[in-house]
Design an enzyme around this catalytic site. Structure first.
Site, PDB file in Angstrom:
ATOM      1  N   GLY A 189       0.803  -1.219   0.000  1.00  0.00           N
ATOM      2  CA  GLY A 189       0.000   0.000   0.000  1.00  0.00           C
ATOM      3  C   GLY A 189       0.834   1.265   0.000  1.00  0.00           C
ATOM      4  N   ASP A 233      -5.295  -8.427  -7.519  1.00  0.00           N
ATOM      5  CA  ASP A 233      -4.990  -8.300  -6.095  1.00  0.00           C
ATOM      6  C   ASP A 233      -3.824  -7.330  -5.922  1.00  0.00           C
ATOM      7  OD1 ASP A 233      -6.923 -10.214  -5.300  1.00  0.00           O
ATOM      8  OD2 ASP A 233      -5.542 -11.830  -5.839  1.00  0.00           O
ATOM      9  N   LEU A 234      -4.061  -6.221  -5.243  1.00  0.00           N
ATOM     10  CA  LEU A 234      -3.073  -5.155  -5.110  1.00  0.00           C
ATOM     11  C   LEU A 234      -1.773  -5.674  -4.491  1.00  0.00           C
ATOM     12  CD1 LEU A 234      -2.460  -2.098  -5.355  1.00  0.00           C
ATOM     13  CD2 LEU A 234      -3.362  -1.845  -3.032  1.00  0.00           C
ATOM     14  N   ASP A 235      -0.654  -5.445  -5.201  1.00  0.00           N
ATOM     15  CA  ASP A 235       0.691  -5.788  -4.732  1.00  0.00           C
ATOM     16  C   ASP A 235       0.842  -7.285  -4.426  1.00  0.00           C
ATOM     17  OD1 ASP A 235       1.345  -3.094  -4.898  1.00  0.00           O
ATOM     18  OD2 ASP A 235       0.860  -2.697  -2.806  1.00  0.00           O
ATOM     19  N   GLU A 236       0.072  -8.121  -5.102  1.00  0.00           N
ATOM     20  CA  GLU A 236       0.116  -9.559  -4.851  1.00  0.00           C
ATOM     21  C   GLU A 236       0.578 -10.357  -6.068  1.00  0.00           C
ATOM     22  OE1 GLU A 236      -0.394 -11.241  -2.138  1.00  0.00           O
ATOM     23  OE2 GLU A 236      -1.432  -9.895  -0.764  1.00  0.00           O
TER      24      GLU A 236
END
EC number: 3.5.1.10
Length: 289
Positions: free
Chosen positions: A206, A231-234
């Site tokens: 984040g 999926d954020l930053d995944e």
């Protein structure tokens, strides 16, 4: 030996005996000389991965003919595969917001030949780097996000996607593009969009990760280049790098050090992708360096 007519094959399939023999035999029968080859068998998943850089020395059948012939062998081994012309420079669209160190680094590497790519467009939601783009004779597209509504974001992303598709971009690089892409855009760019996250994932996801790292008193900071997913930053990680820090440094000093790490990490990931060295392995990657 000239590499004028050279190609790169990369593949994955269920592991079983005879894969390397079958691939090398296929190339030998068509007058190809293997320049370099790498393979990896994942004992946990039972998957096999391979990358072969080869040169046509007994006549050049062309990419289409090679692909058509290889599809028969690929079917026998249930392969997911690609063959690429090694001399063809992939088209890379770069996206950026108001922090430009990664953009500047990529452009310098592109200009000096360190990155074998073409850059048909730079896209931004701010105007800050239009002069930098002009200095490299690269078209700059300013698509602002003036509202935070879903309709405004969808309209802006439609313009972004139009540029990407217009240039038939092989890769999209989010060089500190500080916007979360919609699920639709992420899915459209699946496997061909790389993001640089200014943290050693999976820690400090984040916003403002350097400040998060400072608050935890870390001794190493890092950066992570990964494929973009919904999926954020995944997304599957391609490359990571770290730099040692200590208790005397401020968050701003960590940020300054981190920006150098980000540039190196992103450049490596882009280079390995466009050289067809990265193969997806579920939520991970296999990188043939």
């Amino acid at each position: 030996m000239s590499t004028q007519h050279s190609f790169i094959l990369k593949l994955s399939c269920p592991d079983r005996p005879g894969i390397v023999h079958a691939v090398s035999g296929f190339l030998f029968e068509r007058g190809a000389n293997i320049l370099d080859s790498a393979q990896f068998g994942d004992s946990r998943t039972g998957e096999f991965f391979m990358r072969v850089h080869f040169q046509q020395v007994g006549g050049d059948p062309g990419l289409d003919s090679l692909s058509e012939a290889f599809s028969v062998l690929a079917g026998e081994f249930e392969m997911s595969w690609e063959i690429h012309d090694a001399e063809l420079k992939p088209k890379v669209v770069i996206m950026v917001s108001k922090i430009g160190h990664c953009l500047n680094d990529l452009l310098f590497r592109y200009r000096t030949g360190q990155l074998p790519i073409e850059i048909p467009a730079i896209i931004s939601n701010h105007k800050d780097f239009y002069q930098l783009a002009a200095s490299y004779d690269i078209p700059f597209h300013h698509f602002p996000l003036t509202e935070s509504t879903g309709a405004a974001k969808a309209a802006q992303e439609a313009r972004v996607l139009e540029v990407i598709d217009q240039h038939s971009a092989d890769l999209v690089v989010l060089a500190r593009y500080m916007q979360i892409l919609s699920p639709n855009l992420c899915e459209h760019l699946s496997g061909r969009a790389i993001n640089i996250h200014h943290s050693f994932l999976p820690s400090f996801k984040g916003a403002k990760p350097y400040y998060q790292a400072f608050d935890r008193g870390v001794k190493l900071i890092g950066a992570t280049a990964h494929y973009v997913t919904t999926d954020l930053d995944e997304g599957p990680i391609i490359e990571q790098e770290v730099e040692r820090v200590d208790h005397s440094m401020t968050p701003d000093q960590l940020t300054a050090i981190g920006r150098d790490v980000e540039c190196v990490t992103l450049a490596r990931a882009v280079k390995w992708h466009v050289e067809h060295r990265v193969v997806l392995n579920g939520t991970k990657t296999v990188v043939f360096r």
